[in-house]
Every structure is written in C-alpha cells, then in structure tokens.
Design a protein around this motif. Structure first.
Motif, PDB file in Angstrom:
ATOM      1  N   CYS A   1       0.847  -1.199   0.000  1.00  0.00           N
ATOM      2  CA  CYS A   1       0.000   0.000   0.000  1.00  0.00           C
ATOM      3  C   CYS A   1       0.880   1.245   0.000  1.00  0.00           C
ATOM      4  N   ASP A   2       0.831   2.044   1.067  1.00  0.00           N
ATOM      5  CA  ASP A   2       1.611   3.293   1.041  1.00  0.00           C
ATOM      6  C   ASP A   2       2.839   3.263   1.940  1.00  0.00           C
ATOM      7  N   GLU A   3       3.161   2.101   2.536  1.00  0.00           N
ATOM      8  CA  GLU A   3       4.390   2.005   3.326  1.00  0.00           C
ATOM      9  C   GLU A   3       5.444   1.212   2.566  1.00  0.00           C
ATOM     10  N   THR A   4       6.629   1.810   2.410  1.00  0.00           N
ATOM     11  CA  THR A   4       7.761   1.055   1.883  1.00  0.00           C
ATOM     12  C   THR A   4       8.483   0.532   3.103  1.00  0.00           C
ATOM     13  N   ALA A   5       8.566  -0.796   3.249  1.00  0.00           N
ATOM     14  CA  ALA A   5       9.070  -1.312   4.510  1.00  0.00           C
ATOM     15  C   ALA A   5       9.958  -2.528   4.342  1.00  0.00           C
ATOM     16  N   CYS A   6      10.945  -2.611   5.234  1.00  0.00           N
ATOM     17  CA  CYS A   6      11.826  -3.771   5.264  1.00  0.00           C
ATOM     18  C   CYS A   6      12.113  -4.088   6.730  1.00  0.00           C
ATOM     19  N   GLY A   7      11.948  -5.356   7.083  1.00  0.00           N
ATOM     20  CA  GLY A   7      12.233  -5.784   8.458  1.00  0.00           C
ATOM     21  C   GLY A   7      13.109  -7.016   8.429  1.00  0.00           C
ATOM     22  N   ILE A   8      13.897  -7.174   9.499  1.00  0.00           N
ATOM     23  CA  ILE A   8      14.787  -8.338   9.580  1.00  0.00           C
ATOM     24  C   ILE A   8      14.549  -9.030  10.915  1.00  0.00           C
TER      25      ILE A   8
END
Ligand code: KG4
Ligand code: ZN
Length: 372
Positions: free
Chosen positions: A24-31
C-alpha cells in the motif's frame, strides 16, 4: 546459519530472514531471527517509510503516487534495515516479500526488488500473503531495539485472529502454522476504510482511525443510533451501510437533506457534532467486529485470540475485547500493527524454518486480489 554444538550434540538452527512490504503506502523492510520457533522471533530491524503525507490531502491512498514513492524509497529502506540489524547480505538466509493482496503498482515494486535480490544474492524467496503476515507480527517476542514493547509470548494454537485494516476485515481460525480457515470477512468496505471515509465526511485528517479515535474522546458514543449490518454469513462483516448512515446523520445534524454534498459537510458541522459522530461511529464499528469475535470464541473455544492490522492499534477495540473476552489478549506493539516489513519477515521465518514451498525468483508474480 546452522550451528552444531558439541559435545552435547544440540543442533541449533538459527536463521535470519529479510522481509519486504510494499502493498500500500508504506515502503518497509524488516529483519528477524528465528532460533526457537515456540519462543517466538527476535526483531532485528523494522524500517518503514510512509508516503501517507503525500496522500493526506486526497483523504485516501492514490495508487500512482504510492508506486512512485516505493521506487524512490525501496533501496534506501532495505539498506537502513540491514544497517540497523547489523546484518550483512552473507548472513541473510532468505528473503520474504508481499505478493498480494494490495495495489498492483505498489506490489510490483516490492516483488521485482525481492526477485532481483534473491537472484543476485543467491537466496531462497518466499511469497507472502499480506493479511496472513499481519497475524505473524504477534510472533515477535524479543528485541534489542529501543522503543518497542513486544508481547512476551507467541499465540498458542488453536488461535482466533481478528485482522482489521484499511484493506481487510477478517476472522480466521489458525489450527497451526499454515493451517487455517477463513471464518468470515467483509463483503464490502474494510473497517479501516470506513474509519477513513467517516474522517473525510467530518473533515478529520487521514488516516481516519487515529483521528476519529482522538475526536471520539470528546463525544457521546450514544448520542444517536447507527445500524449494525445483518449478514447472511455468520462471521461476515459489512461497513458500507454504516458509512452511508453516518453521511445521512451528518446531513440531518446540520439541518440539511440528503442532497447536501458531503464535501460541504465539514464546514457545516460544529466541533461537538463532529465529536459525537466520531464517538458513535467508532463504538458501532468496533462493536461490530467485537460481537463476531466473541461469537467465534464461543463456538471454537480457541486457546488464544490475536488482533492484527492497522485498526488493531485502536484503544477502543482493545478496551471492548478486554471487557468481553474471558481470556487475556497479548497485545503487540502498535508499530507492528500497521503495515511493516518485520511481519513479512516473521511469516517468512516460519516458512523457511519449517521448509515450506519457496517461490520461483524468476517467475513470481503479484496477486492484487489474493485472499486467505
Ligand atoms: O494495516 P494497515 O496499516 O494497512 C492496510 O493493510 O490497510 O491499516 C491502515 C488502517 C487505516 O484505515 C487506518 O485508519 C487504521 O488502519 N488505523 C486505525 C488506527 N491506526 C490506524 N484505526 C483505528 N484506530 C487506530 N489507532
Ligand atoms: Zn496491512
């Protein structure tokens, strides 16, 4: 990474998974790190860049703006997640990416980035269902990151999950990892979408959930009545009728008939009327999902209940569930309730740990209408 510890011959499987989210409108990366699945996962980083401010003046997400923002943000966000986690590409064991449901152009940016990285870095790739991943935010139990207040135990199976966001309203029964039944879902608008539309009617800022919640504190939740939809499916929801009822009520409150344009309503309503609309709408919308959650709890007697998705950050939802459920809910940090990459990595971690099918990095396609 596989460690074999001698002489006790304990085999410790430890894996690091990187998750990418752009539905949607969040560009996200998690580890995240998985070493003991029953104890939950360690959150190593959770980088989120939202284009929400660019959409705010339109009162909702504009798909073209969201996709363009993802293109600009995706590489810096992934780099920031790696830096915060103090993890190198060599240490990443697998990549997970949202391939649906969501906005086509937005999903494409994440999926094409993940495919390219999986090929060039030679990592296995997992295709993640965004809605299923929301539930997996509740499996993050430890972190050294500052400002996170994580739940201290993983949800026990069977687990009843209420997933409530801007795109989804679902009740799902998880018997185990990867073994679940969709009990019911919205037949029209999602609950978060209804919050956003009612915010627009009353001139409150986007996103509607937090701004309605704040305004509702000054209003009377019983100032007038609004209808709860009667559904054919026992666990299905509907929110479009409620939104229309709010519109009619707002027109009536300012002494206009139903032809009065909704865009003129914010100026015609006073602050007390706006607060009452927010309070009554919030009570009825939240009661609608809580009623069905209680009904499903009574029918299926789950060991745990989790709430997930952006609307799960609502204090009113938490309060109503606490008052009406006979068991406690372990609430996750609100930063992990709205869209993020850590929840994608979390589901990817369980998939990788339990050797679930991988995606083909050369052919994985997006699925904007993916259901559970
Ligand atoms: O999960 P999410 O970040 O994105 C989707 O997958 O849709 O959810 C966004 C939705 C928005 O509709 C927003 O109004 C709602 O979650 N939301 C809230 C709260 N914070 C965000 N709704 C009620 N109360 C909140 N505190
Ligand atoms: Zn979401």
């Amino acid at each position: 990474m596989i460690n074999v510890q001698c002489p006790s011959l304990v085999i410790l499987l430890e894996m690091i998974i990187l998750g990418i989210e752009t539905s949607c409108d969040e560009t996200a990366c998690g580890i995240v790190r998985i070493s003991s699945p029953d104890a939950g996962l360690e959150l190593l980083s959770n980088s989120v860049l939202s284009s929400m401010d660019l959409h705010a003046k339109y009162g909702g997400v504009i798909p073209e703006i969201a996709a363009r923002s993802h293109i600009e943000a995706i590489i810096p966000v992934i780099e920031e997640a790696l830096t915060t986690a103090k993890v190198t590409w060599d240490e990443v064991d697998a990549i997970a990416v949202t391939y649906g449901a969501g906005l086509g152009g937005s999903l494409l940016v994440g999926v094409m980035t993940a495919r390219s990285l999986a090929i060039t870095k030679d990592k296995p790739l997992y295709a993640i269902n965004h809605v299923e991943a929301h539930v997996y935010a509740n499996f993050l139990t430890k972190t050294e990151l500052k400002d996170y207040n994580l739940t201290d135990k993983t949800p026990a199976f069977p687990c009843l999950a209420l997933i409530v966001s801007g795109g989804h309203s679902q009740l799902v029964l998880f018997r185990n990892h990867f073994d679940y039944t969709l009990l019911g879902q919205t037949q029209d608008d999602a609950i978060g979408e209804a919050f956003d539309k009612v915010a627009k009617i009353t001139g409150l800022p986007y996103p509607g959930g937090p701004s309605i919640g704040k305004k509702a504190m000054a209003g009377n939740p019983h100032a007038f009545s609004l209808p709860k939809a009667k559904m054919a499916g026992k666990y299905d929801f509907s929110f479009s009728g409620l939104k229309t009822a709010v519109l009619r009520q707002a027109q009536e409150l300012c002494g206009q008939d139903f032809t009065f344009p909704s865009k003129n309503l914010p100026a015609a309503l006073n602050e007390a009327q706006k607060a009452d609309i927010a309070a009554v709408f919030q009570r009825v919308a939240i009661e609608t999902v809580v009623d069905k959650t209680i009904q499903a709890f009574e029918e299926f007697s789950p060991t745990s209940v989790v709430i997930a998705g952006g609307v799960a950050a609502s204090p009113d939802l938490r309060r109503q569930l606490k008052e009406r459920l006979p068991i406690d809910i372990n609430y996750q940090d609100p930063k992990l309730m709205t869209d993020n990459g850590a929840m994608i990595a979390a589901l990817g971690a369980y998939k990788h740990y339990f050797s679930q099918p991988k995606a083909d990095s050369y052919t994985l396609e997006i699925n904007p209408n993916l259901s559970m």
